[in-house]
Enzyme design. Structure first.
Site, PDB file in Angstrom:
ATOM      1  N   TYR A 191       4.256   4.949  11.298  1.00 35.69           N
ATOM      2  CA  TYR A 191       4.680   3.403  11.526  1.00 35.69           C
ATOM      3  C   TYR A 191       5.480   2.809  10.291  1.00 35.69           C
ATOM      4  CZ  TYR A 191       0.379   3.046   8.622  1.00 35.69           C
ATOM      5  OH  TYR A 191      -0.526   3.311   7.572  1.00 35.69           O
ATOM      6  N   ARG A 244       0.929  -1.088  -0.023  1.00 36.36           N
ATOM      7  CA  ARG A 244      -0.059  -0.037   0.074  1.00 36.36           C
ATOM      8  C   ARG A 244       0.673   1.382   0.003  1.00 36.36           C
ATOM      9  NH1 ARG A 244      -2.162   0.294   5.377  1.00 36.36           N
ATOM     10  NH2 ARG A 244      -0.960   2.306   5.571  1.00 36.36           N
ATOM     11  N   HIS A 284      -3.162   4.598   4.753  1.00 33.22           N
ATOM     12  CA  HIS A 284      -4.530   3.881   4.879  1.00 33.22           C
ATOM     13  C   HIS A 284      -5.723   4.454   4.341  1.00 33.22           C
ATOM     14  CE1 HIS A 284      -7.521   1.055   6.567  1.00 33.22           C
ATOM     15  NE2 HIS A 284      -8.067   1.711   7.345  1.00 33.22           N
TER      16      HIS A 284
END
Length: 389
Positions: free
Chosen positions: A284, A271, A275
């Site tokens: 992260y 990805r 998100h």
């Protein structure tokens, strides 16, 4: 000799006649993700299919960037981008026949668009309008599913019902790596395998369930290895290799249609974007990690293969980009138009026959709307007077 190997242990007890005995070896996935592009297998790929995949990938990338821009402009409430995962999305749409069903998750709007759904209709739910935004039965695309993995049992149920009716239908259910940690995932795989339902489970392992890396979700060698526990084949594929993804999914769909039962396919991808527009991915993961995956971009991989085989030139690249820009311009123009909303549609398509409670709520809303239209502020253009009343 271990306890389990001693006489009298369960290893020396013959299984009951009703207990299935399946050799697990054929069900296990390969150790490495299957690849086509850049290998000898690429020479056997259909040139027309590769060119179609390329055009859809370019269009899909532009769709993702345009939808992301619409969230920043306030035209979309949220958009889960599939940038970097376009090969999975496009291949999933193209392997299906018109009669088949696609069961997408919230990140799979591109798969729905590649299947033929109007881009505006695909984004309607994320805009906050109406119910699903499109007719699932007309397009054979189930509603975009926000709860994780709940679409998987639905796919199994539809596929099983279709087979009972004698319909030649396959269901392809898309889910992310995070969805494999949900109970619905395991229930769906178990039922599908027992019933030998014509369904394909397609896991897009993009590395993170929001901020949770895969290593904190499972200790399995791969997500594809989970298939053997349910008695179905598991396949592992490079999710950025559009030709490989299409081939693996096509084989799984054909197997399901022929009565071979379900298959679990894991595509290893990444990805690239956050998100959603509400997420800060820098908290992260590192920029270096993202850049490493950009070098394995699905569009670049396929473009390299096509140009090397002289199936694509600069004119073809430009034509694909121009077609994508026309799609983006149309999407932008139509999404910039404020929709005409009818609040009474809240009660449409909830039940085939409205319940007494819904009829009561509808009557209450209808009365409130009528009262609002009668306010003095609405009649004479004085909003302040209307508010005071």
């Amino acid at each position: 000799m271990t306890v389990l190997e001693q006489p009298g242990s369960y290893r020396h007890i013959p299984p009951p006649a009703w207990q299935p005995r399946t050799d697990p070896a054929p069900l296990l996935p390969d150790a490495e993700p299957y690849r086509v592009l850049g290998t000898e297998a690429a020479a056997a790929s259909d040139p027309e299919l590769l060119k179609r995949l390329y055009g859809e990938l370019v269009r899909g990338r532009r769709y993702n960037t345009q939808a992301t821009a619409l969230t920043r402009q306030g035209r979309l409430a949220v958009y889960p981008s599939s940038t970097g995962q376009e090969a999975c999305q496009v291949a999933a749409a193209l392997v299906l026949e018109e009669r088949d069903w696609l069961f997408p998750s919230y990140r799979d709007t591109l798969a729905a668009v590649a299947r033929g759904l109007d881009p505006v209709e695909a984004l309607t739910l994320l805009r906050g309008d109406w119910h699903t935004g499109y007719d699932p039965h007309e397009h054979r695309v189930a509603p975009l599913c926000t709860p994780l993995a709940t679409q998987l049992p639905h796919a199994v149920g539809l596929a099983h019902a279709a087979r009972l009716k004698g319909d030649d239908v396959v269901a392809l259910a898309l889910v992310g790596d995070g969805g494999t940690s949900e109970g619905d995932f395991h229930e769906a795989l178990n039922f599908a395998a027992v019933w030998r339902a014509p369904v394909v489970f397609f896991v897009q392992n993009n590395g993170f369930a929001i901020s949770v890396p895969l290593a904190k979700q499972t200790a399995a060698p791969s997500l594809a290895h989970k298939a053997v526990g349910y008695g179905m084949p598991g396949r592992l594929v490079d999710g950025n290799d559009a030709a490989a993804v299409h081939q693996v999914l096509d084989e799984a769909v054909r197997r399901a249609r022929a009565g071979g039962g379900p298959t679990l396919v894991e595509a290893v991808t990444y990805r690239i974007e956050a998100h959603t527009n509400a997420d800060d991915a820098t908290r992260y993961r590192s920029d270096a990690e993202v850049e490493a995956w950009r070098a394995h971009d699905p569009i670049v991989l396929l473009e390299r293969e096509l140009t090397a085989r002289k199936l694509l030139d600069e004119q073809g690249i430009q034509a694909a980009q121009e077609a994508a820009e026309r799609m983006a311009a149309d999407l932008r123009e139509r999404m910039n138009q404020d929709p005409v909303l009818d609040p009474m549609e809240l009660f449409t398509h909830v039940y085939a026959e409205q319940t007494a409670q819904l009829r009561e709520q509808a009557a209450q809303l209808r009365a409130e709307l009528a009262a609002a239209q009668e306010l003095p502020g609405e009649r004479d253009g004085s909003p302040q007077e209307g508010r005071q009343r």
